[in-house]
Scaffold this active site. Sequence first.
Site, short mmCIF file in Angstrom:
data_model
loop_
_atom_site.label_atom_id
_atom_site.label_comp_id
_atom_site.label_asym_id
_atom_site.label_seq_id
_atom_site.Cartn_x
_atom_site.Cartn_y
_atom_site.Cartn_z
N LYS A 38 -33.99 -10.24 19.28
CA LYS A 38 -34.73 -11.25 19.52
C LYS A 38 -33.29 -10.95 20.62
O LYS A 38 -32.38 -9.31 20.85
CB LYS A 38 -33.37 -11.89 19.29
CG LYS A 38 -32.03 -11.75 19.08
CD LYS A 38 -31.24 -13.10 18.01
CE LYS A 38 -29.98 -12.65 17.49
NZ LYS A 38 -29.19 -14.05 17.23
N ARG A 136 -24.91 -24.16 11.13
CA ARG A 136 -25.55 -24.45 12.19
C ARG A 136 -27.29 -24.57 11.89
O ARG A 136 -27.17 -26.20 12.26
CB ARG A 136 -25.68 -22.25 12.88
CG ARG A 136 -26.92 -22.42 13.85
CD ARG A 136 -26.07 -20.79 14.30
NE ARG A 136 -26.47 -20.21 14.24
CZ ARG A 136 -26.60 -19.31 13.61
NH1 ARG A 136 -25.76 -18.48 15.13
NH2 ARG A 136 -27.49 -17.37 13.34
N TYR A 273 -12.31 -8.73 46.66
CA TYR A 273 -11.43 -10.12 46.63
C TYR A 273 -10.43 -10.29 45.78
O TYR A 273 -10.00 -9.71 44.97
CB TYR A 273 -12.42 -11.01 45.95
CG TYR A 273 -13.73 -10.81 46.39
CD1 TYR A 273 -14.20 -11.05 48.02
CD2 TYR A 273 -15.29 -10.13 46.25
CE1 TYR A 273 -15.31 -11.57 48.42
CE2 TYR A 273 -16.46 -10.55 46.56
CZ TYR A 273 -16.63 -10.86 47.68
OH TYR A 273 -17.80 -10.58 48.54
N MET A 322 -20.11 -8.97 42.22
CA MET A 322 -21.22 -9.07 42.73
C MET A 322 -22.41 -7.90 41.91
O MET A 322 -22.88 -7.29 40.84
CB MET A 322 -21.69 -10.08 43.02
CG MET A 322 -23.39 -10.88 41.88
SD MET A 322 -24.07 -11.81 43.53
CE MET A 322 -23.30 -13.23 42.93
#
Length: 382
Positions: A38, A136, A273, A322
């Site tokens: 998965k 779950r 940043y 990014m």
Amino acid sequence: MLKSYSRAWCEIDYKAINHNLDEIQKLVGKTKIMGIVKANAYGHGDVACARQMAKWGVDFFGVSSIDEALNLRENGIDQDILILGYTPVEHFHYLYEKNIVQSLVSFEYAQKLNAFAKENDAMIRCHCKVDTGMCRTGIIYQDQDKHMDQIIAEYRLSNLSVEGIFSHFPVSDDLGVDSRTFTENQIRLFKEVIDNLKKEGIDCGIKHIQNSYGILNYMDLGMDYCRPGLLYMGVTSDDQIPILSNPDFIPIMSIYANVSLVKWIQEGQSVSYGRNFIATKPTKVATVSIGYADGIPRLLSNQGFEVLIHGKHCKVIGNICMDQCMVDVTDVENVKEGDICCFVGQMGQERVTIDTISRLAKTINNETMSAIAARVPRLEKR
């Protein structure tokens, strides 16, 4: 080490999967392996991993959704596939059209699936999910609340071929007394369900309960299948978590990126940043072409994380961007544009592990690897 046409890439040693499967098999005895692929095999490439495992002998795969199952089918994977999660009603038809096994997430869901199959004159293959403590999905069967009647009723639905039964461990990774007691009780409850089905004259089909840490800490439970995900990839959720076995796994994933620029900055100049890194002396900085949009967590920023350039450890400085990040290469000679930077893997005699990234980002390897972006090519190690 491969050089990609891309600015950043993963190198996957698919052949090492064979070794890792051998190590798993040693732990679980005669229990067969269901390869969990998965989430694109946790970022490693679901089709490529499934193909390699099939060559080894794996005959069952686990996915989370119908689209993941269809992707395997469309790419020639003809072994059994179990959808571990939910399939929407509008996609039920794929289950019998493509011979896919559906987990029954609740008794009500099973009834709905059966009604659909009956209406379409089909027989849909299923596994019964029993909730022994995860809370779950599945029919609850716990000490406080046992719904054995619903489990029996699922097996007797006219147009469902319930061919197996399974449950899941939430704390098999924890060796503390409470967690060990909880997991051992789950095993007892699961076996109790199987015994109750036998008393009703019902063949429960194949049985599976061990996830990766269930394999490592509760090795040979005598089940029909186990469900490793991380383990065939050669890692655990965190290599600092103690386990009760000693497998010799080989990590199959490495992550690389190119240096795009090298420059000197002076005392007082800041990087990236937020100006969270300010040079206290002349510093040689390499800009590297990978960032958080590629799957390198921004939480690594200013945590002392080190990568490898020219086989030497170099600290990432300033906030990760990014698409890029900056690295202090002051003590490394001849770093230049186009050089390779290793974020995970080995370079020379030194190694950077995925575990280091995950711990600094306050998460587990499952998430870190699954978050590697699709734009980062997966290249097969030759």
